[in-house]
Design a protein around this motif. Structure first.
Motif, short mmCIF file in Angstrom:
data_model
loop_
_atom_site.label_atom_id
_atom_site.label_comp_id
_atom_site.label_asym_id
_atom_site.label_seq_id
_atom_site.Cartn_x
_atom_site.Cartn_y
_atom_site.Cartn_z
N MET A 1 -1.70 2.48 12.37
CA MET A 1 -1.40 3.61 13.24
C MET A 1 -1.41 3.21 14.70
N ALA A 2 -2.30 2.31 15.06
CA ALA A 2 -2.37 1.85 16.46
C ALA A 2 -1.04 1.25 16.88
N ARG A 3 -0.43 0.48 16.00
CA ARG A 3 0.87 -0.12 16.33
C ARG A 3 1.94 0.94 16.50
N ALA A 4 1.92 1.96 15.62
CA ALA A 4 2.90 3.04 15.72
C ALA A 4 2.69 3.84 17.00
N LEU A 5 1.45 4.09 17.35
CA LEU A 5 1.16 4.83 18.58
C LEU A 5 1.60 4.06 19.81
N ASN B 1 0.84 -1.19 0.00
CA ASN B 1 0.00 0.00 0.00
C ASN B 1 0.87 1.25 0.00
N THR B 2 1.09 1.81 -1.17
CA THR B 2 1.98 2.95 -1.31
C THR B 2 1.45 4.20 -0.61
N ALA B 3 0.14 4.27 -0.39
CA ALA B 3 -0.42 5.39 0.36
C ALA B 3 0.20 5.48 1.75
N PHE B 4 0.56 4.33 2.32
CA PHE B 4 1.21 4.33 3.63
C PHE B 4 2.58 5.01 3.54
N ASP B 5 3.25 4.82 2.43
CA ASP B 5 4.58 5.43 2.27
C ASP B 5 4.50 6.94 2.12
N VAL B 6 3.35 7.44 1.66
CA VAL B 6 3.19 8.87 1.46
C VAL B 6 2.88 9.57 2.78
N GLY C 1 2.85 8.12 5.94
CA GLY C 1 3.54 7.58 7.12
C GLY C 1 4.65 8.46 7.67
N PRO C 2 5.61 8.91 6.87
CA PRO C 2 6.72 9.70 7.41
C PRO C 2 6.28 11.01 8.05
N VAL C 3 5.29 11.70 7.45
CA VAL C 3 4.84 12.97 8.00
C VAL C 3 4.09 12.75 9.32
N VAL C 4 3.20 11.76 9.34
CA VAL C 4 2.46 11.47 10.57
C VAL C 4 3.42 11.04 11.66
N SER D 1 -4.72 12.33 8.19
CA SER D 1 -4.14 12.17 6.85
C SER D 1 -5.20 11.57 5.95
N ASP D 2 -5.20 11.98 4.71
CA ASP D 2 -6.17 11.43 3.77
C ASP D 2 -5.65 11.59 2.35
N ILE D 3 -6.27 10.87 1.43
CA ILE D 3 -5.95 11.05 0.02
C ILE D 3 -6.35 12.48 -0.37
N HIS D 4 -5.48 13.15 -1.09
CA HIS D 4 -5.72 14.54 -1.43
C HIS D 4 -6.99 14.68 -2.28
N PRO D 5 -7.79 15.72 -2.03
CA PRO D 5 -9.03 15.86 -2.80
C PRO D 5 -8.82 15.94 -4.31
N GLU D 6 -7.70 16.51 -4.74
CA GLU D 6 -7.43 16.57 -6.17
C GLU D 6 -7.24 15.17 -6.75
N SER D 7 -6.63 14.30 -5.97
CA SER D 7 -6.43 12.92 -6.42
C SER D 7 -7.74 12.15 -6.44
N VAL D 8 -8.59 12.38 -5.42
CA VAL D 8 -9.90 11.72 -5.41
C VAL D 8 -10.71 12.17 -6.62
#
Length: 322
Positions: A106-110, A74-79, A81-84, A189-196
């Motif tokens: 996210m639960a695991r990271a928290l 899931n490449t969305a995680f790579d986008v 993940g680092p900022v969060v 974090s979410d998929i950008h509205p322009e991408s949706v």
């Protein structure tokens, strides 16, 4: 039902590329090539009658189908993940809520940051996987608009890749504010509205082999801000990261994973059942992944996708007591 035509997608890509040329990003040769390519597309008989009807799928059904493969490439995680991680890593540990927790990423990271974690999701199937993944966390079945969490119970709320499914952000942001303690933090974090808006919508394949798309809403940047301000939260940070274009992918998609037929990250079909419709030769599984059509118009696709944000990430804080 959604009427999806591959020619409509391709002409849309060409149109975006031509609009960028119109504002000065490309020269006359580029424009001439696009117009010639459009004529070729219109004459392509394999595209003429290739449209499909795609069903809209609710989130409970969609995530039940998606849960077995949700974490796969899931490449969305790579986008996001680092900022969060950067934002959350700078905050003190406490009681954290992973809202729309999915399989517990996210639960695991928290938990790794020392938080006592509550995870909430509306999908029993995703929650079952989250409980296996993060046994030290507490997981509850619930809706984002009616969280099974007490007032002021959380120091931190994180919500990742979920709000695109919500038609109205206001009740959800109000719920986040309700469960946060004074001075608490919210990271979205979410998929950008322009991408949706360009078609980056989660896709699943049903048991009958037909493609379906989860309900998705392209919330504007201002929608997030207005909902947060109305809920009494102030913005601390906003990021709109993009997805770097891989060398072999001429049309990077904000949720695409590396493959010969790029698709939104995690939006892969749930099984290998063949679609009911007969996909024309050479088009690939475009009914699940329309952006795979970009290989037919690589120059236009690259121009149309250049600089497109992949995700939007917000950091808000509630007012401190006193």
């Amino acid at each position: 039902m959604i009427y999806e035509h591959p020619l409509a997608y391709l002409l849309g890509v060409e149109g975006i590329a031509l609009l960028r040329a119109f504002r000065g990003e490309h020269d006359s040769d580029f424009v001439a090539a696009r117009i010639a390519e459009i004529r070729r597309l219109l004459d392509d008989e394999s595209l003429a009658d290739a449209a499909v009807q795609v069903e809209r799928v609710d989130t409970v059904t969609g995530y039940r189908l998606w849960s077995p493969t949700y974490d796969n490439a899931n490449t969305a995680f790579d986008v996001d993940g680092p900022v969060v991680e950067e934002i959350v890593g700078a905050l003190p540990s406490g009681r954290a809520l992973d809202a729309a927790c999915g399989t517990g990423r996210m639960a695991r990271a928290l938990a790794a940051h020392g938080h006592s974690v509550i995870g909430v999701d509306s999908s029993p199937d995703m929650l079952a996987l989250a409980r296996e993944r993060v046994p030290e966390a507490e997981f509850r079945l619930g809706d984002l608009r009616r969280l099974p969490v007490s007032d002021a119970e959380a120091d931190l709320v994180v919500c990742s890749l979920a709000l695109t499914h919500v038609p109205d952000l206001n009740p959800v942001l109000a719920e986040f504010a309700r469960v946060l303690r004074p001075g608490g933090h919210l990271v979205i974090s979410d998929i950008h509205p322009e991408s949706v808006a360009r078609g980056s919508v989660p896709t699943v394949r049903g048991p009958d082999g037909r493609p379906g798309r989860l309900v998705a809403h392209p919330h504007r940047v201002g929608d997030f801000l207005r909902a947060a301000l109305a809920a009494g939260m102030r913005p601390l940070r906003c990021e709109e990261p993009g997805l770097p274009a891989p060398q072999d992918d001429p049309a990077p998609n904000p949720t695409a994973r590396p493959s010969s037929a790029p698709e939104p990250a995690g939006r892969q079909p749930v099984n290998d059942t063949q679609p009911v419709n007969d996909t024309p030769p050479g088009l690939g599984p475009w009914d699940l992944w329309p952006w795979s059509l970009a290989t037919l118009v690589p120059e236009a696709a690259q121009a149309a996708a250049a600089g497109t944000p992949a995700a939007i990430i917000w950091h808000f804080q509630t007012a401190a007591r006193g």
